[in-house]
Design a protein around this motif. Structure first.
Motif, PDB file in Angstrom:
ATOM      1  N   ILE A 198       0.815  -1.248  -0.010  1.00  0.00           N
ATOM      2  CA  ILE A 198       0.046   0.062  -0.156  1.00  0.00           C
ATOM      3  C   ILE A 198       0.854   1.333  -0.039  1.00  0.00           C
ATOM      4  N   SER A 199       0.550   1.898  -0.998  1.00  0.00           N
ATOM      5  CA  SER A 199       1.511   3.463  -0.970  1.00  0.00           C
ATOM      6  C   SER A 199       0.371   4.686  -1.151  1.00  0.00           C
ATOM      7  N   CYS A 200       1.018   5.868  -0.446  1.00  0.00           N
ATOM      8  CA  CYS A 200       0.019   7.080  -0.759  1.00  0.00           C
ATOM      9  C   CYS A 200       1.052   7.995  -0.456  1.00  0.00           C
ATOM     10  N   ASN A 201       0.995   8.885  -1.451  1.00  0.00           N
ATOM     11  CA  ASN A 201       1.822  10.234  -1.595  1.00  0.00           C
ATOM     12  C   ASN A 201       0.738  11.387  -1.172  1.00  0.00           C
ATOM     13  N   GLY A 202       0.769  11.594   0.029  1.00  0.00           N
ATOM     14  CA  GLY A 202       0.059  12.908   0.287  1.00  0.00           C
ATOM     15  C   GLY A 202      -1.142  12.350   1.103  1.00  0.00           C
ATOM     16  N   ARG A 210     -10.167   3.249  14.844  1.00  0.00           N
ATOM     17  CA  ARG A 210     -10.856   3.643  16.098  1.00  0.00           C
ATOM     18  C   ARG A 210     -12.197   2.631  16.278  1.00  0.00           C
ATOM     19  N   GLY A 211     -11.737   1.563  17.207  1.00  0.00           N
ATOM     20  CA  GLY A 211     -13.045   0.935  17.653  1.00  0.00           C
ATOM     21  C   GLY A 211     -13.716   1.329  18.704  1.00  0.00           C
ATOM     22  N   ILE A 212     -14.449   0.511  19.639  1.00  0.00           N
ATOM     23  CA  ILE A 212     -15.405   0.952  20.595  1.00  0.00           C
ATOM     24  C   ILE A 212     -14.870   0.184  21.643  1.00  0.00           C
ATOM     25  N   PRO A 213     -15.270   0.673  22.945  1.00  0.00           N
ATOM     26  CA  PRO A 213     -14.615  -0.153  24.144  1.00  0.00           C
ATOM     27  C   PRO A 213     -15.170  -1.512  24.149  1.00  0.00           C
ATOM     28  N   GLU A 214     -16.389  -1.822  24.079  1.00  0.00           N
ATOM     29  CA  GLU A 214     -17.008  -3.137  24.169  1.00  0.00           C
ATOM     30  C   GLU A 214     -16.695  -4.048  22.871  1.00  0.00           C
ATOM     31  N   MET A 215     -16.211  -3.519  21.840  1.00  0.00           N
ATOM     32  CA  MET A 215     -16.056  -4.383  20.478  1.00  0.00           C
ATOM     33  C   MET A 215     -14.845  -3.610  19.800  1.00  0.00           C
ATOM     34  N   HIS A 216     -13.667  -3.987  19.970  1.00  0.00           N
ATOM     35  CA  HIS A 216     -12.449  -3.541  19.453  1.00  0.00           C
ATOM     36  C   HIS A 216     -12.361  -3.838  18.024  1.00  0.00           C
ATOM     37  N   VAL A 217     -11.775  -3.164  17.213  1.00  0.00           N
ATOM     38  CA  VAL A 217     -11.471  -3.620  15.825  1.00  0.00           C
ATOM     39  C   VAL A 217     -10.418  -4.811  16.169  1.00  0.00           C
ATOM     40  N   LYS A 218     -10.327  -5.777  15.272  1.00  0.00           N
ATOM     41  CA  LYS A 218      -9.474  -7.083  15.776  1.00  0.00           C
ATOM     42  C   LYS A 218      -8.698  -7.284  14.390  1.00  0.00           C
ATOM     43  N   ASP A 219      -7.692  -7.958  14.603  1.00  0.00           N
ATOM     44  CA  ASP A 219      -6.655  -8.707  13.638  1.00  0.00           C
ATOM     45  C   ASP A 219      -6.649  -7.785  12.472  1.00  0.00           C
ATOM     46  N   ILE A 220      -5.829  -6.816  12.526  1.00  0.00           N
ATOM     47  CA  ILE A 220      -5.496  -6.067  11.278  1.00  0.00           C
ATOM     48  C   ILE A 220      -3.961  -6.294  10.929  1.00  0.00           C
ATOM     49  N   GLN A 221      -3.833  -6.781   9.941  1.00  0.00           N
ATOM     50  CA  GLN A 221      -2.482  -7.079   9.291  1.00  0.00           C
ATOM     51  C   GLN A 221      -2.072  -6.013   8.034  1.00  0.00           C
ATOM     52  N   MET A 222      -0.869  -5.303   8.135  1.00  0.00           N
ATOM     53  CA  MET A 222      -0.677  -4.643   6.747  1.00  0.00           C
ATOM     54  C   MET A 222       1.030  -4.877   6.704  1.00  0.00           C
ATOM     55  N   SER A 223       1.284  -5.142   5.667  1.00  0.00           N
ATOM     56  CA  SER A 223       2.626  -5.172   5.280  1.00  0.00           C
ATOM     57  C   SER A 223       3.171  -4.554   4.306  1.00  0.00           C
ATOM     58  N   ASN A 224       4.324  -3.898   3.901  1.00  0.00           N
ATOM     59  CA  ASN A 224       4.896  -3.214   2.945  1.00  0.00           C
ATOM     60  C   ASN A 224       4.051  -1.791   2.677  1.00  0.00           C
TER      61      ASN A 224
END
Length: 316
Positions: A198-202, A210-224
């Motif tokens: 993933i690339s972004c110029n600007g 941003r999750g919520i206290p009772e239900m987090h955002v879970k298992d996010i994997q980013m590479s390169n």
């Protein structure tokens, strides 16, 4: 649907509902940048989709995944699933590739690759709010190129407020009230996201989760991931975020990485430009198990407080 062009739609331009075996090739949508709710393409509760070589320039979201809203969507209970998006370009839009916010039936097994987003408000946009319910999972993105993104390059937000993603001149927005509510069928879930190359110029901000206290955002994997932005990485109410080989060039480096009430965060092979005034700021009583491995031996200043478990936070 192949080789079709739509111009100047007053609302959602192409809306496909509860359909299967869909092929969309060479679809072109051109709507005014100021057009409210003029999504280019909305796929709602659909299955087995191939989308290629499309070009969108619109006033709201570009490639948009939905599956019904709130109780009605949960009763229907049909997710959008099994989709490949390849070689598409989105110019002006609120989001390039978007899931939500009406995702109450769920979304799963979606792949977006070899796409370009130029001048969109947000690049990869995943939005929901309490009351929606639904599970969004197994989402893959690779070989995404972005340029001149107005707000976040990558956004996960479970406090969607149905407003323009960019704050307008003179507009005041209060931050959401943070409270822990019971988990019910109306509690949305984001889990199992896998991004590569993933690339972004600007952009205004590189990554915002941003999750919520009772239900987090879970298992996010980013590479390169390579992103040039004004601000770096902001992770709130998330669990199991892994960032591998991350290169962030941020103008505002105080801090470069911010975490709040998040756990099991691993950032490996982190590289950043110049010396950061504060590299990591870790706050919140539920913040623990944060590990950052830098590519070089850069010295960093860190701010660990407001209840964060300093014993489980490591930078090396």
């Amino acid at each position: 649907m192949e080789g079709v062009t739509f111009n100047n739609s007053p609302a959602w331009t192409t809306h496909i509902v509860t359909s299967e075996q869909i092929t969309i090739k060479g679809l072109v949508v051109k709507n005014p940048w100021y057009g409210t709710n003029t999504d280019a393409l909305d796929l709602e509760s659909c299955k087995n989709i191939l989308m290629e070589d499309c070009v969108f320039d619109t006033g709201d979201d570009g490639i948009t995944i939905k599956s019904g809203r709130d109780e009605d969507g949960r009763k229907r209970g049909i997710p959008t699933e099994n989709m490949i998006v390849n070689n598409c370009t989105v110019y002006h839009a609120h989001g390039g590739f978007v899931i939500g916010s009406e995702m109450s039936g769920g979304a799963r097994n979606l792949y977006v690759g070899n796409c370009t987003f130029i001048g969109t408000d947000i690049g990869l946009r995943f939005k929901t709010t309490r009351g929606r319910g639904g599970i969004v999972e197994n989402i893959y993105a690779s070989n995404i190129v972005m340029k001149d993104i107005v707000a976040e390059a990558i956004l996960f937000d479970m406090y969607y407020m149905a407003k323009d993603p960019v704050v307008l001149a003179g507009e005041k927005r209060e931050p959401p009230v943070v409270e822990t509510l019971p988990v019910t069928e109306a509690t949305p879930q984001f889990q199992h996201f896998f991004f590569n190359n993933i690339s972004c110029n600007g952009a205004s901000k590189a990554i915002f989760i941003r999750g919520i206290p009772e239900m987090h955002v879970k298992d996010i994997q980013m590479s390169n991931v390579f992103i040039q932005a004004r601000e770096g990485i902001d992770i709130q109410e998330a669990t199991g975020v892994q960032l591998n080989n991350i290169n962030i060039h941020a103008v505002n480096k105080n801090p470069l990485v911010y975490t709040l009430n998040s756990s099991d965060i691993m950032i490996k092979g982190m590289e950043f430009s110049n010396k950061s005034e504060t590299f990591l700021q870790a706050h919140g009583t539920r913040t623990k198990n944060v590990t950052v491995t830098l590519k070089s031996n850069q010295k960093t200043k860190n701010d660990i407080g407001f209840g964060a478990d300093a014993k489980t936070i490591e930078i090396k």
